[in-house]
Write a protein that holds these residues in place. Structure first.
Motif, PDB file in Angstrom:
ATOM      1  N   LEU A  35      38.218  52.209  31.253  1.00 39.82           N
ATOM      2  CA  LEU A  35      38.433  50.985  32.029  1.00 39.82           C
ATOM      3  C   LEU A  35      38.398  49.737  31.131  1.00 39.82           C
ATOM      4  CD1 LEU A  35      38.896  50.762  35.041  1.00 39.82           C
ATOM      5  CD2 LEU A  35      36.440  50.478  35.373  1.00 39.82           C
ATOM      6  N   GLY A  36      38.068  49.928  29.860  1.00 39.64           N
ATOM      7  CA  GLY A  36      37.945  48.798  28.947  1.00 39.64           C
ATOM      8  C   GLY A  36      36.481  48.442  28.748  1.00 39.64           C
ATOM      9  N   PRO A  37      36.197  47.468  27.847  1.00 39.69           N
ATOM     10  CA  PRO A  37      34.804  47.118  27.554  1.00 39.69           C
ATOM     11  C   PRO A  37      34.126  46.443  28.742  1.00 39.69           C
ATOM     12  CG  PRO A  37      36.321  45.656  26.382  1.00 39.69           C
ATOM     13  CD  PRO A  37      37.159  46.666  27.086  1.00 39.69           C
ATOM     14  N   ALA A  95      30.382  52.019  37.253  1.00 45.87           N
ATOM     15  CA  ALA A  95      29.922  51.954  38.642  1.00 45.87           C
ATOM     16  C   ALA A  95      29.391  50.574  39.019  1.00 45.87           C
ATOM     17  CB  ALA A  95      28.838  53.004  38.877  1.00 45.87           C
ATOM     18  N   LEU A  96      29.015  49.784  37.983  1.00 45.93           N
ATOM     19  CA  LEU A  96      28.427  48.472  38.274  1.00 45.93           C
ATOM     20  C   LEU A  96      29.466  47.352  38.253  1.00 45.93           C
ATOM     21  CD1 LEU A  96      25.031  48.836  36.385  1.00 45.93           C
ATOM     22  CD2 LEU A  96      25.672  49.566  38.677  1.00 45.93           C
ATOM     23  N   ARG A  97      30.723  47.701  37.916  1.00 49.36           N
ATOM     24  CA  ARG A  97      31.764  46.657  37.919  1.00 49.36           C
ATOM     25  C   ARG A  97      32.127  46.270  39.348  1.00 49.36           C
ATOM     26  NH1 ARG A  97      35.446  47.570  32.790  1.00 49.36           N
ATOM     27  NH2 ARG A  97      33.978  48.855  31.630  1.00 49.36           N
ATOM     28  N   ALA A  98      32.514  45.026  39.494  1.00 44.46           N
ATOM     29  CA  ALA A  98      32.737  44.509  40.847  1.00 44.46           C
ATOM     30  C   ALA A  98      34.156  44.776  41.336  1.00 44.46           C
ATOM     31  CB  ALA A  98      32.455  43.017  40.866  1.00 44.46           C
ATOM     32  N   LEU A  99      34.244  45.066  42.633  1.00 42.97           N
ATOM     33  CA  LEU A  99      35.516  45.083  43.355  1.00 42.97           C
ATOM     34  C   LEU A  99      35.370  44.045  44.442  1.00 42.97           C
ATOM     35  CD1 LEU A  99      36.329  48.830  44.134  1.00 42.97           C
ATOM     36  CD2 LEU A  99      37.447  47.324  42.484  1.00 42.97           C
ATOM     37  N   ASN A 100      36.181  43.017  44.399  1.00 41.90           N
ATOM     38  CA  ASN A 100      36.041  41.915  45.366  1.00 41.90           C
ATOM     39  C   ASN A 100      34.611  41.399  45.431  1.00 41.90           C
ATOM     40  OD1 ASN A 100      38.669  41.842  46.042  1.00 41.90           O
ATOM     41  ND2 ASN A 100      38.389  42.352  48.205  1.00 41.90           N
ATOM     42  N   GLY A 101      33.951  41.304  44.270  1.00 41.68           N
ATOM     43  CA  GLY A 101      32.620  40.698  44.219  1.00 41.68           C
ATOM     44  C   GLY A 101      31.474  41.655  44.514  1.00 41.68           C
ATOM     45  N   THR A 147      39.862  54.622  37.324  1.00 39.56           N
ATOM     46  CA  THR A 147      39.716  55.102  35.942  1.00 39.56           C
ATOM     47  C   THR A 147      40.237  54.070  34.946  1.00 39.56           C
ATOM     48  OG1 THR A 147      40.073  57.355  36.748  1.00 39.56           O
ATOM     49  CG2 THR A 147      40.262  57.016  34.362  1.00 39.56           C
ATOM     50  N   ARG A 148      41.449  53.551  35.218  1.00 42.22           N
ATOM     51  CA  ARG A 148      42.096  52.635  34.274  1.00 42.22           C
ATOM     52  C   ARG A 148      42.187  51.241  34.898  1.00 42.22           C
ATOM     53  NH1 ARG A 148      44.796  57.287  34.579  1.00 42.22           N
ATOM     54  NH2 ARG A 148      44.430  58.698  32.816  1.00 42.22           N
ATOM     55  N   PRO A 149      42.464  50.215  34.050  1.00 44.79           N
ATOM     56  CA  PRO A 149      42.476  48.843  34.584  1.00 44.79           C
ATOM     57  C   PRO A 149      43.357  48.661  35.818  1.00 44.79           C
ATOM     58  CG  PRO A 149      42.528  48.783  32.197  1.00 44.79           C
ATOM     59  CD  PRO A 149      42.629  50.232  32.586  1.00 44.79           C
ATOM     60  N   LEU A 150      44.529  49.334  35.874  1.00 44.47           N
ATOM     61  CA  LEU A 150      45.424  49.155  37.021  1.00 44.47           C
ATOM     62  C   LEU A 150      44.779  49.655  38.319  1.00 44.47           C
ATOM     63  CD1 LEU A 150      48.258  48.107  37.707  1.00 44.47           C
ATOM     64  CD2 LEU A 150      49.121  50.433  37.412  1.00 44.47           C
TER      65      LEU A 150
END
Ligand code: C5P
Length: 250
Positions: free
Chosen positions: A27-29, A34-40, A229-232
Motif C-alpha cells: 500500500l506504500g509507506p 489496518a490503521l490507515r484511514a478510510l473516510n477518516g 492491497t494497493r493504493p487504487l
C-alpha cells in the motif's frame, strides 16, 4: 459437556478473529495497513463494525501489530461499537497464520464457531457474514465466500527478477476457478486442529483445513468484500463508502 447442555447449532456462539498485524507494504509507506484511514475512520474499525453488524457474532478478537496492541485498544475505546458485542485485543505474530493462531489461543471455550476475517477487507456486507455463519451452522466444517473470476488466469514459472518475461505453464479452466474472500467460517475444533498440525505457509485458513482432508465449501462472496492491497483499492473503498452514504440518504 452432556448432550442436554450442548447448544444446538443455531445457538452455538460465534466469535470472529480479525488478523490486523500486517504492515501492508504494497500500500506504500505509512502506518500499518489496518490503521490507515478510510473516510477518516481506520480500516480496522470498519472491519470490526462489519463483523459486529451480524447479530450472531458476540465476540470479536482483534490481532494487533505486536507493538501496537495498546494503540489498537485505545482506537476501539475511541469509536462507537455495538454494545452487545465483546471485544478482545491480542498482539499478533510474524505471519498471518501465526497471528490467527494467537487469536485462536485467546478464544474462550464456549465459542463453537469461528470466523476469520482480514482487517484488510473493511467493507464486507453483513449478508455475506451471515451466509458464511449459516453454512457452518448447517453442518459445513469450513466455509469460504468466493466469486467467479473476470480475468483468465495463467500459471507461470515465476521470473527470478521482477518484470522479466515469465514462461506460461498452464491455463486453468476459468469457469472452475473462484477468488476467495473472508470471513471464512469454521467449526472451532476443525480450525484449531488445522492450526496445530499444518506448519507450511498458506495464504488462507481454509487451505489449512483442506490439508487435513476435511471438506471446504464455497458460498457466494460479494464484490464489496475486496481486499485493500494497493493504493487504487483505497480510492475504490472510499467510493463504495460514498455510494453507501448516498443510498442511506445522508
Ligand atoms: O498481507 P495480507 O494481504 O496477506 O494480509 C491479510 C491480513 O492478515 C491483513 O488483515 C493483515 O493485517 C493480516 N496479517 C496479520 N499478521 C501478519 C501479516 C498479516 O495479522 N504478520
Amino acid at each position: 459437556m452432556s448432550d442436554e447442555s450442548r447448544p444446538t447449532p443455531a445457538q452455538t456462539p460465534v466469535a470472529a478473529v480479525i488478523p490486523a498485524a500486517g504492515r501492508g507494504v504494497r500500500l506504500g509507506p505509512g502506518a500499518p495497513k489496518a490503521l490507515r484511514a478510510l473516510n477518516g475512520t481506520p480500516m480496522l474499525i470498519h472491519a470490526i463494525r462489519a463483523l459486529a453488524a451480524s447479530r450472531h457474532v458476540s465476540l470479536v478478537i482483534v490481532v494487533a501489530p505486536p507493538e501496537g496492541a495498546a494503540e489498537v485498544k485505545s482506537l476501539l475505546d475511541a469509536h462507537a461499537l455495538p454494545e452487545r458485542t465483546d471485544f478482545l485485543v491480542v498482539p499478533g505474530g510474524e505471519s498471518r497464520q501465526e497471528s490467527v493462531r494467537l487469536g485462536l489461543e485467546a478464544l474462550p471455550p464456549r465459542y463453537g464457531i469461528v470466523l476469520v476475517h482480514d482487517a484488510a477487507r473493511p467493507l464486507v456486507p453483513v449478508d455475506t457474514v451471515d451466509a458464511v455463519i449459516e453454512a457452518v451452522r448447517d453442518g459445513a466444517p469450513a466455509v469460504v465466500p468466493a466469486l467467479p473470476l473476470a480475468d483468465t488466469v495463467k500459471e507461470v514459472e515465476p521470473a527470478a527478477v521482477a518484470g522479466d518475461p515469465e514462461p506460461v505453464v498452464a491455463t486453468p479452466e476459468r469457469s472452475r476457478l473462484r477468488a476467495v474472500q473472508t470471513p471464512q467460517g469454521f467449526d472451532r475444533e476443525t480450525l484449531v486442529r488445522a492450526h496445530e498440525s499444518v506448519t507450511e505457509n498458506v495464504t488462507d485458513d481454509a487451505g489449512m483445513v483442506e490439508q487435513l482432508g476435511v471438506p471446504v465449501v464455497a458460498v457466494p462472496g460479494h464484490e464489496e468484500a475486496f481486499k485493500v492491497t494497493r493504493p487504487l483499492d483505497l480510492v475504490l473503498a472510499e467510493a463504495v463508502l460514498a455510494r453507501r452514504r448516498l443510498n442511506d440518504g445522508f
